[in-house]
Design a protein around this motif. Structure first.
Motif, short mmCIF file in Angstrom:
data_model
loop_
_atom_site.label_atom_id
_atom_site.label_comp_id
_atom_site.label_asym_id
_atom_site.label_seq_id
_atom_site.Cartn_x
_atom_site.Cartn_y
_atom_site.Cartn_z
N SER A 49 0.86 -1.18 0.00
CA SER A 49 0.00 0.00 0.00
C SER A 49 0.90 1.23 0.00
N LEU A 50 0.30 2.37 -0.30
CA LEU A 50 1.06 3.62 -0.31
C LEU A 50 1.66 3.90 1.08
N GLU A 51 0.88 3.57 2.12
CA GLU A 51 1.35 3.82 3.49
C GLU A 51 2.61 3.00 3.79
N VAL A 52 2.57 1.71 3.46
CA VAL A 52 3.73 0.86 3.73
C VAL A 52 4.92 1.28 2.86
N ALA A 53 4.64 1.67 1.60
CA ALA A 53 5.71 2.14 0.72
C ALA A 53 6.41 3.36 1.34
N PHE A 54 5.62 4.30 1.86
CA PHE A 54 6.20 5.48 2.50
C PHE A 54 6.99 5.10 3.76
N ARG A 55 6.47 4.14 4.51
CA ARG A 55 7.16 3.70 5.73
C ARG A 55 8.52 3.09 5.38
N ILE A 56 8.56 2.31 4.28
CA ILE A 56 9.82 1.69 3.86
C ILE A 56 10.81 2.79 3.45
N ALA A 57 10.32 3.75 2.66
CA ALA A 57 11.19 4.85 2.23
C ALA A 57 11.72 5.62 3.44
N PRO A 63 13.55 9.46 -0.42
CA PRO A 63 12.23 9.74 -1.00
C PRO A 63 11.65 8.48 -1.65
N LEU A 64 10.35 8.45 -1.79
CA LEU A 64 9.66 7.25 -2.29
C LEU A 64 10.20 6.78 -3.64
N ASP A 65 10.46 7.73 -4.55
CA ASP A 65 10.88 7.32 -5.90
C ASP A 65 12.32 6.83 -5.96
N GLU A 66 13.04 6.91 -4.86
CA GLU A 66 14.37 6.28 -4.84
C GLU A 66 14.28 4.82 -4.39
N VAL A 67 13.12 4.46 -3.86
CA VAL A 67 12.92 3.08 -3.41
C VAL A 67 12.09 2.30 -4.43
N PHE A 68 11.01 2.92 -4.91
CA PHE A 68 10.12 2.25 -5.86
C PHE A 68 10.10 2.98 -7.20
N GLN A 69 10.16 2.20 -8.27
CA GLN A 69 10.03 2.76 -9.61
C GLN A 69 8.95 2.00 -10.36
#
Lengths: 75, 139
Positions: A49-57, A63-69
């Protein structure tokens, strides 16, 4: 409405290595999910989810786009 | 086994259901073939099967808990549970529809009851199998 198929890639394995070989369990504890979920995200078997993605970042201080593309699916 | 507590829990429930209710249906088919139509005989068999299922699950859960602390359910577990239930619940709906049709057509209650139970079991087993597939192959 036709949409282009996309695949979500991530750099979690690299970022864990750069963070002093942080274990999946340590990342899971910081994010608040199970180790198996981190493993599934890392292997692209689960899109978080967006929330977990932000937590991982945030756990990596990136920033989020350095973790997920998000890239177009091949073929 | 490199699996979360939630995935192990699915394996336990699947195993207990297949063994418990599977045994019930193997015996029940034999009883029906022998002409048994007394509902109380099937009810007694069902109670014993459910008891065996509970016992099996208790032992398996105790072993899993002994091996390690459960992590708790996260968003992936919830998504997998929702998705598998969404894709398997039509089976029980079909079973209920079949049972209503049986009652309308005046089929003996013992057949109707077993049809309902069979649809419940198949629906649950399909749900557990789908969950395992989602855990293993991704969701």
């Amino acid at each position: 409405m036709a949409t282009e198929p996309l695949t979500i890639h991530n750099r979690i394995r690299t970022l864990r290595f750069e963070a002093g070989e942080m274990t999946q369990q340590a990342l899971a504890d910081r994010v608040g999910v199970s180790r198996q979920t981190i493993n599934a995200i890392e292997a692209a078997r689960y899109s978080p989810s967006l929330e977990v993605a932000f937590r991982i970042a945030r756990a990596f201080g990136k920033p989020l786009d350095e973790v997920f593309q998000c890239l177009p699916s091949p073929g | 086994m490199n699996a979360s507590f939630e995935e192990k829990s699915v394996w336990i429930q699947l195993g207990a259901m297949v063994l418990g209710l599977g045994t019930y249906f193997v015996i029940a088919v034999g009883m029906l073939a022998a002409g048994q139509r007394d509902m109380s005989a099937f009810a007694a068999l069902f109670i014993v099967s459910v008891g065996a299922m509970i016992l099996l699950m208790s032992v398996a859960y105790a072993l899993v808990l002994f091996a390690g602390k459960p992590e708790g359910r996260d968003e992936r577990d919830r998504l997998i549970a929702w998705k598998s239930e969404h894709r398997s619940s039509w089976i029980i709906a079909a079973g209920v529809l079949g049972a209503v049709s049986c009652m309308t057509l005046g089929v003996e209650n013992v057949w109707t009851a077993n049809l309902l139970l069979l649809s419940l079991m198949v629906s649950e087993v399909a749900g557990f199998v789908l969950q395992i597939v989602y855990y293993r192959r991704g969701v």
